[in-house]
Design an enzyme around this catalytic site. Structure first.
Site, PDB file in Angstrom:
ATOM      1  CD  GLU A 142     -10.651  76.203  -2.584  1.00  0.00           C
ATOM      2  OE1 GLU A 142     -11.795  76.138  -2.089  1.00  0.00           O
ATOM      3  OE2 GLU A 142      -9.844  75.251  -2.583  1.00  0.00           O
ATOM      4  CD  GLU A 194      -6.365  73.510  -3.357  1.00  0.00           C
ATOM      5  OE1 GLU A 194      -7.393  73.490  -2.659  1.00  0.00           O
ATOM      6  OE2 GLU A 194      -5.992  72.539  -4.045  1.00  0.00           O
ATOM      7  CE1 TYR A 226      -9.849  69.275  -7.945  1.00  0.00           C
ATOM      8  CE2 TYR A 226     -11.162  67.672  -9.127  1.00  0.00           C
ATOM      9  CZ  TYR A 226      -9.948  68.263  -8.871  1.00  0.00           C
ATOM     10  OH  TYR A 226      -8.836  67.828  -9.549  1.00  0.00           O
ATOM     11  CG  ASP A 286     -12.274  72.845  -0.758  1.00  0.00           C
ATOM     12  OD1 ASP A 286     -12.831  73.880  -1.186  1.00  0.00           O
ATOM     13  OD2 ASP A 286     -11.118  72.523  -1.085  1.00  0.00           O
ATOM     14  CD  GLN A 342      -3.696  67.230  -3.003  1.00  0.00           C
ATOM     15  OE1 GLN A 342      -2.970  68.218  -2.996  1.00  0.00           O
ATOM     16  NE2 GLN A 342      -4.874  67.224  -3.589  1.00  0.00           N
ATOM     17  CG  HIS A 388      -8.281  73.238  -9.973  1.00  0.00           C
ATOM     18  ND1 HIS A 388      -6.934  73.444  -9.743  1.00  0.00           N
ATOM     19  CD2 HIS A 388      -8.696  72.362  -9.017  1.00  0.00           C
ATOM     20  CE1 HIS A 388      -6.560  72.724  -8.698  1.00  0.00           C
ATOM     21  NE2 HIS A 388      -7.606  72.050  -8.235  1.00  0.00           N
ATOM     22  NE  ARG A 415      -7.518  61.382 -13.926  1.00  0.00           N
ATOM     23  CZ  ARG A 415      -7.730  62.217 -12.890  1.00  0.00           C
ATOM     24  NH1 ARG A 415      -7.255  61.922 -11.717  1.00  0.00           N
ATOM     25  NH2 ARG A 415      -8.411  63.326 -13.051  1.00  0.00           N
TER      26      ARG A 415
HETATM   27 MN    MN Z   1      -9.418  73.266  -2.082  1.00  0.00          MN
END
Ligand code: MN
Length: 423
Positions: free
Chosen positions: A209, A207, A136, A134, A248, A141, A150
């Site tokens: 995708e 998610e 990113y 996977d 997570q 996103h 952050r």
């Molecule tokens: Mn993902």
């Protein structure tokens, strides 16, 4: 752009194709369907599925150079292993057989067993997934997540515009559309000043995708260039990469995703070929800073594919919660595959490569509830009067996608998954 006969927008099929269908004769995606406890490969046309094992056994594919019984399998892997050129030859042949004016298949005495209503079959996993990676790769996103966890001034980590960041996922829990999932349980630490707790995930998320599926292999130790990468990409599916945000948050340091991600990843059943997506190529964003030479690429390697995610609460109507597009990718698939193999890592037929959550720049285009509800601070009203920050038990999450141009709509159907309570 390559000329592919089966993509001609003026083609029409003798099979009835409703106007808003995802599966006109210009699509012809491949999948695995089950009927009377028997699995076979098929191609979607309108609201029907064409049985490819039967089609081959009746001699209709004799001039395509296919090995015997390549479609009498529980997955498409054997067919995909023959490579893109064979796939193109077969798709072009099927297009000819389904074309208006061609009666060879239409008038065949067994047409009613060759062409079956999709309603009468169950769609299965299209491939046996060997490895699942996977990425990113959507900048918005990564930026949104960076802002939330952050700060907006340092939202993207220093490596993000130099490396198509990714991680290795788990294949045992990659599941077909329609297979329900259980809410995962695990460790969470809701209060930073207290010890962790154990229980059902409270922040279950989808998610939005897409994923590509590979054909062919590179030998261990050799890499694949961005120029050659697309030879290894057979087609694409929709992917719901389920995520447990609370699990997570506590587990991901320092090695990244683990139990928050490996409990389920749902894919749509029809593999739309890269050939069918050829007309929908577009230019990608300008990449600044300049990428290292092995990540440079030429031509249009991004694709314009509309994406939607909807939530359907138990016993209620569904509501679309976001509309995104595959074009919002910063890194394209050729760059992802070149990066993946640059160290000599080998790929295999049937591997699955997720794009990462795909978010556009507007709030209505975000690809996860984490972003849509902005960490739970902006609940989404539902038609039944309830609201959603994350996904609740009994909810069904449905993703859809399609590309459209010159009056032709090439769609993916849907990936639909219901969430059951934790055991
Ligand atoms: Mn993902």
């Amino acid at each position: 752009m390559i000329e592919i006969a089966a993509n001609n927008p003026t083609l029409k099929s003798w099979v009835v194709v409703p106007e808003d269908s995802d599966f006109p004769i210009q699509n012809l995606p491949f999948g695995i369907f089950e009927r009377k406890r028997h699995k076979s490969a098929g191609v979607a046309i309108g609201e029907m599925v064409l049985d490819l094992a039967d089609l081959q056994s009746h001699g209709f594919l004799d001039d395509t150079g296919l090995p015997d019984k390549v479609f009498e399998k529980e997955t498409l892997n054997a067919f995909l292993a023959l490579g893109r050129k064979t796939g193109r030859r077969v798709r072009n042949k099927i297009s000819e057989l389904l074309r208006e004016g061609n009666a060879a298949l239409k008038n065949h005495h067994n047409i009613n067993s060759l062409l079956i209503p999709q309603q009468e079959v169950k769609m299965c996993m299209p491939v046996r997934v060997g490895d699942y990676t996977d990425f990113y790769s959507s900048e918005q996103h990564a930026y949104n997540v960076g802002c939330m966890f952050r700060d907006p001034d340092n939202a993207l980590l220093p490596n993000w515009k130099h490396i198509p960041v990714g991680y290795h996922g788990r294949t045992s829990s990659v599941i077909a559309s329609g297979v329900p999932i259980r809410r995962p349980k695990g460790q969470q630490r809701p209060d930073d000043n207290k010890p962790p707790v154990f229980g059902p995930c409270k922040l279950l998320d989808f998610e939005l995708e897409m994923a590509f599926i590979t054909c062919g292999e590179n030998p261990l130790g050799e890499s694949i260039s961005t120029e050659k990468a697309e030879d290894y990409i057979f087609g694409m599916v929709l992917l719901n990469d389920w995520s447990a945000r609370d699990i997570q948050k506590w587990e991901y340091v320092p090695l990244g995703p683990f139990l928050a991600k490996n409990f389920a990843s749902s894919v749509s059943p029809w593999v739309v070929t890269m050939d069918a997506l050829e007309p929908f190529r577009i230019s990608g964003p300008q990449q600044n800073p300049k990428v290292l030479p092995y990540l440079e690429y030429g031509g249009k390697k991004h694709f314009d594919i509309n994406l939607e995610a909807a939530i359907k609460p138990e016993g209620s109507e569904e509501k679309a919660v976001t509309n995104s597009n595959f074009k919002y990718m910063y890194w394209n698939m050729a760059q992802q595959l070149a990066h993946h193999t640059v160290n000599g890592c080998n790929i295999k037929t049937g591997d699955l490569y997720g794009s990462g959550t795909i978010s556009g720049s507007e709030p209505g285009q975000f690809g996860s509830m984490l972003e849509i509800s902005w960490k739970g601070t902006k609940p989404v009203p539902m038609p039944d009067g309830s609201e959603r920050k994350f996904i609740l038990d009994g909810d069904t999450v449905i993703m859809r996608g399609y590309a459209e141009k010159s009056g032709v709509r090439v769609g993916f159907g849907e990936v639909s998954t219901k969430v059951l309570p934790a055991l």
